[in-house]
Design a protein around this motif. Structure first.
Motif, PDB file in Angstrom:
ATOM      1  N   GLY A  75      16.314  17.047 -17.930  1.00 35.97           N
ATOM      2  CA  GLY A  75      16.783  16.226 -17.276  1.00 35.97           C
ATOM      3  C   GLY A  75      18.573  16.258 -18.081  1.00 35.97           C
ATOM      4  O   GLY A  75      18.798  15.213 -17.972  1.00 35.97           O
ATOM      5  N   THR A  76      19.021  17.332 -17.786  1.00 35.76           N
ATOM      6  CA  THR A  76      20.572  17.767 -18.082  1.00 35.76           C
ATOM      7  C   THR A  76      21.070  17.245 -17.568  1.00 35.76           C
ATOM      8  O   THR A  76      22.190  16.908 -17.463  1.00 35.76           O
ATOM      9  N   GLY A  77      20.721  16.667 -16.125  1.00 35.82           N
ATOM     10  CA  GLY A  77      21.819  15.952 -15.561  1.00 35.82           C
ATOM     11  C   GLY A  77      23.097  16.865 -14.624  1.00 35.82           C
ATOM     12  O   GLY A  77      23.000  18.024 -14.312  1.00 35.82           O
ATOM     13  N   PHE A  80      24.770  17.690 -19.039  1.00 37.57           N
ATOM     14  CA  PHE A  80      25.019  16.807 -21.138  1.00 37.57           C
ATOM     15  C   PHE A  80      23.391  16.872 -21.267  1.00 37.57           C
ATOM     16  O   PHE A  80      22.326  16.871 -20.947  1.00 37.57           O
ATOM     17  N   VAL A  97      17.559  22.156 -17.022  1.00 36.77           N
ATOM     18  CA  VAL A  97      16.919  21.409 -16.496  1.00 36.77           C
ATOM     19  C   VAL A  97      17.186  19.795 -15.803  1.00 36.77           C
ATOM     20  O   VAL A  97      17.050  19.589 -16.031  1.00 36.77           O
ATOM     21  N   ASP A  98      16.016  19.820 -14.486  1.00 39.20           N
ATOM     22  CA  ASP A  98      16.552  18.880 -13.936  1.00 39.20           C
ATOM     23  C   ASP A  98      15.118  18.516 -12.643  1.00 39.20           C
ATOM     24  O   ASP A  98      15.724  19.355 -11.742  1.00 39.20           O
ATOM     25  N   SER A  99      14.923  17.832 -12.866  1.00 33.57           N
ATOM     26  CA  SER A  99      14.421  17.720 -11.183  1.00 33.57           C
ATOM     27  C   SER A  99      14.856  16.561  -9.952  1.00 33.57           C
ATOM     28  O   SER A  99      14.597  16.486  -9.163  1.00 33.57           O
ATOM     29  N   LEU A 100      16.574  16.280 -10.122  1.00 30.63           N
ATOM     30  CA  LEU A 100      16.677  16.526  -8.402  1.00 30.63           C
ATOM     31  C   LEU A 100      17.697  17.276  -8.570  1.00 30.63           C
ATOM     32  O   LEU A 100      18.391  18.016  -8.942  1.00 30.63           O
ATOM     33  N   ARG A 103      21.216  17.453  -8.501  1.00 35.04           N
ATOM     34  CA  ARG A 103      22.681  17.711  -9.590  1.00 35.04           C
ATOM     35  C   ARG A 103      22.425  19.426  -9.909  1.00 35.04           C
ATOM     36  O   ARG A 103      22.883  19.685 -10.186  1.00 35.04           O
ATOM     37  N   GLU A 124      13.267  21.447 -10.899  1.00 35.29           N
ATOM     38  CA  GLU A 124      11.828  21.603 -11.555  1.00 35.29           C
ATOM     39  C   GLU A 124      11.736  20.646 -12.985  1.00 35.29           C
ATOM     40  O   GLU A 124      12.608  19.723 -13.836  1.00 35.29           O
ATOM     41  N   ALA A 126      10.318  18.787 -16.521  1.00 37.64           N
ATOM     42  CA  ALA A 126       9.887  19.581 -17.540  1.00 37.64           C
ATOM     43  C   ALA A 126       8.718  19.659 -17.914  1.00 37.64           C
ATOM     44  O   ALA A 126       7.819  20.375 -18.391  1.00 37.64           O
ATOM     45  N   GLU A 127       7.206  18.386 -17.064  1.00 41.00           N
ATOM     46  CA  GLU A 127       6.071  18.669 -16.992  1.00 41.00           C
ATOM     47  C   GLU A 127       5.476  19.890 -16.946  1.00 41.00           C
ATOM     48  O   GLU A 127       4.787  20.408 -17.028  1.00 41.00           O
ATOM     49  N   ARG A 145      18.830  14.130 -23.581  1.00 39.54           N
ATOM     50  CA  ARG A 145      20.122  13.261 -24.019  1.00 39.54           C
ATOM     51  C   ARG A 145      20.068  12.559 -22.377  1.00 39.54           C
ATOM     52  O   ARG A 145      20.279  12.452 -21.215  1.00 39.54           O
ATOM     53  N   ALA A 146      19.899  10.688 -23.372  1.00 43.73           N
ATOM     54  CA  ALA A 146      19.317   9.826 -22.538  1.00 43.73           C
ATOM     55  C   ALA A 146      18.092   9.803 -21.223  1.00 43.73           C
ATOM     56  O   ALA A 146      18.186  10.331 -19.913  1.00 43.73           O
ATOM     57  N   VAL A 147      17.252  10.870 -21.364  1.00 42.08           N
ATOM     58  CA  VAL A 147      16.181  11.134 -20.202  1.00 42.08           C
ATOM     59  C   VAL A 147      15.049   9.965 -21.184  1.00 42.08           C
ATOM     60  O   VAL A 147      14.884   9.481 -19.646  1.00 42.08           O
ATOM     61  N   LEU A 156       7.288  16.874 -23.391  1.00 43.08           N
ATOM     62  CA  LEU A 156       7.639  17.420 -23.115  1.00 43.08           C
ATOM     63  C   LEU A 156       8.479  18.623 -23.373  1.00 43.08           C
ATOM     64  O   LEU A 156       8.074  19.798 -22.883  1.00 43.08           O
TER      65      LEU A 156
HETATM   66  N1  SAM Z   1      20.934  14.744 -19.392  1.00 45.81           N
HETATM   67  C1  SAM Z   1      21.996  13.823 -19.037  1.00 45.81           C
HETATM   68  C2  SAM Z   1      23.230  12.935 -19.509  1.00 45.81           C
HETATM   69  O1  SAM Z   1      23.320  12.406 -20.755  1.00 45.81           O
HETATM   70  O2  SAM Z   1      24.543  12.615 -18.508  1.00 45.81           O
HETATM   71  C3  SAM Z   1      21.576  12.811 -17.289  1.00 45.81           C
HETATM   72  C4  SAM Z   1      20.535  12.074 -18.509  1.00 45.81           C
HETATM   73  S1  SAM Z   1      20.136  11.117 -16.708  1.00 45.81           S
HETATM   74  C5  SAM Z   1      20.146   9.376 -17.310  1.00 45.81           C
HETATM   75  C6  SAM Z   1      18.650  11.984 -17.096  1.00 45.81           C
HETATM   76  C7  SAM Z   1      18.089  13.156 -16.331  1.00 45.81           C
HETATM   77  O3  SAM Z   1      16.539  13.369 -16.241  1.00 45.81           O
HETATM   78  C8  SAM Z   1      18.046  12.910 -14.721  1.00 45.81           C
HETATM   79  O4  SAM Z   1      18.842  13.817 -13.588  1.00 45.81           O
HETATM   80  C9  SAM Z   1      16.630  13.098 -13.863  1.00 45.81           C
HETATM   81  O5  SAM Z   1      16.481  13.480 -12.771  1.00 45.81           O
HETATM   82  C10 SAM Z   1      16.574  13.914 -15.304  1.00 45.81           C
HETATM   83  N2  SAM Z   1      14.610  13.660 -15.698  1.00 45.81           N
HETATM   84  C11 SAM Z   1      13.975  12.536 -16.005  1.00 45.81           C
HETATM   85  N3  SAM Z   1      12.815  12.995 -16.529  1.00 45.81           N
HETATM   86  C12 SAM Z   1      12.756  14.302 -15.987  1.00 45.81           C
HETATM   87  C13 SAM Z   1      11.397  15.369 -16.192  1.00 45.81           C
HETATM   88  N4  SAM Z   1      10.311  14.926 -15.980  1.00 45.81           N
HETATM   89  N5  SAM Z   1      11.467  16.168 -15.803  1.00 45.81           N
HETATM   90  C14 SAM Z   1      13.044  16.609 -15.151  1.00 45.81           C
HETATM   91  N6  SAM Z   1      13.960  15.454 -15.249  1.00 45.81           N
HETATM   92  C15 SAM Z   1      13.573  15.084 -15.438  1.00 45.81           C
END
Ligand code: SAM
Length: 235
Positions: A75-77, A80, A97-100, A103, A124, A126-127, A145-147, A156
């Protein structure tokens, strides 16, 4: 920006060379430029990005040297903590890794512009990675961070780590209740809480914590469950 990076990094005992500082400046430029097009991450000014995003991401280097290790950021966004950690640890191999998708496109562009080696971007959930044999059980370190809540994150992260590997969960100040709520999940997944780092960001940007868990046993094959289930029914 160079002065800000030097000042705040030095305050925390980091002394980046000019080449490293230039990479942070380039990354900040890419973030500001992208933010004009799409709302990638909440950014206001240079000081905020240096303290709240760069410094906050690299604090764990006070605890572990990541060079030569294999890591994954779930969930690196916009990158980060993975990208600042990579800038500071050029010999680390990292999967972001990020699901969006949007990003991930930004991340691909960024790693090209920063000239990184050994960085992989994976669009993808994380699951799904946790049940993929090419990823499962292969990492020395993992970060988020913040996921999500700690109970969810444990499910995960644990499958992706090697036995003996550690996960770093970057959180705000109120972590104690989350840690207590995650005791059952930790037992079920074979991980142990080894430390909680607590620190204050400069300029009143607030208190932060990092919960560090170590994987001590192989994760049962049924974890992680299908995408969305860890969140819907946390352990
Ligand atoms: N880590 C970054 C930061 O601190 O700025 C991004 C935080 S953002 C609030 C959460 C991110 O996690 C989003 O980009 C979202 O797409 C990703 N995310 C949430 N659940 C996820 C999952 N199960 N697998 C992959 N990415 C995921």
């Amino acid at each position: 920006m160079k002065t800000l990076i030097k000042r705040y990094f030095n305050e925390y005992g980091f002394n980046p060379d000019n080449q490293t500082i230039d990479l942070f400046i380039k990354y900040a430029d890419l973030l500001f430029e992208e933010n004009k097009r799409v709302n990638l991450t909440a950014l206001s000014g240079e000081k905020e990005i240096v303290v709240k995003h760069f410094l906050d991401s690299i604090i764990i280097l006070k605890y572990r040297d990541l060079n030569g290790k294999k890591a994954i950021d779930l969930g690196t966004g916009a990158g980060f903590p993975g990208i600042p950690l990579k800038i500071m640890s050029p010999q680390m191999e990292i999967t972001l890794v990020d699901s969006l998708k949007k990003r991930c496109l930004f991340l691909e562009k960024t790693i090209k512009e920063l000239g990184f080696q050994s960085v992989m971007v994976k669009n993808e959930r994380a699951e799904n990675l946790g049940q993929n044999k090419d990823y499962r059980g292969s990492y020395d370190y993992s970060f988020s961070r913040a996921v999500a809540n700690t109970r969810i994150l444990l499910e995960l992260h644990a499958p992706l780590l090697k036995v003996g590997g550690e996960m770093f969960l970057l959180k705000g100040p109120a972590i104690d209740e989350e840690i207590a709520d995650a005791q059952n999940a930790a037992r079920e997944l074979g991980v142990e809480l080894v430390d909680i780092l607590r620190y204050e960001l400069p300029e009143d940007y607030g208190q932060r914590t990092v919960a560090i868990y170590q994987k001590t046993l192989e994760t049962p094959a049924k974890y992680p469950r299908r995408p969305g289930i860890p969140e819907k029914r946390p352990l």
